[in-house]
Scaffold this motif. Structure first.
Motif: not given
Length: 138
Positions: A48-67
């Motif tokens: 789901c990297g492209s969707q996450l990038a579109a939300e402004g996340y660039t790194t795995v660690g920047a995604i909040p919560g438990n992935i």
């Protein structure tokens, strides 16, 4: 009148039983992966990297919560990308955000998995966790 009431109760009981059989609890094999350990890794490593990038996340660690990864995600444009679920195992609850695919079931970070399994020693290879919908954000 008595026949009518008994018939109504029987019909209600049958429909309740039928509904319970239609919607059984969903359990998924749940495990952990070191894939999510490198918090500096680009979100491009995730399905789901492209969707996450579109939300402004660039790194795995920047995604909040438990992935987590989920076997039901089959492509980057899956409607499940970014969805939140709650896992339940042995009375413990864990909210996850699905951001990747998994070979089978649900795959979380090691820390999240340890929380879900109550920090058992040794860590079980996998457990069957019940998957619950929501919350709407995580």
């Amino acid at each position: 009148m008595r026949f009518s009431i008994l018939s109504s109760i029987a019909a209600l009981s049958a429909s309740t039983l039928a509904f319970a059989q239609i919607t059984p609890p969903v359990y998924e094999e749940t495990s952990f992966s070191s894939k999510y350990t490198n918090t500096d890794a680009s979100v491009d490593i995730l399905t789901c990297g492209s969707q996450l990038a579109a939300e402004g996340y660039t790194t795995v660690g920047a995604i909040p919560g438990n992935i987590a990864g989920f076997a039901n995600i089959t492509s980057a444009d899956s409607s499940l990308c970014g969805q939140c679920y709650t896992l339940e195992y042995a009375g413990a609850f864990l909210t996850i955000r699905v951001v990747d695919t998994a070979e089978t079931g649900v795959v979380t970070t090691k820390g999240a998995y340890e929380t879900l399994t109550g920090n058992q020693t040794p860590i079980p290879t996998s457990v069957d966790a019940r998957v619950l919908e929501g919350p709407t954000s995580c």
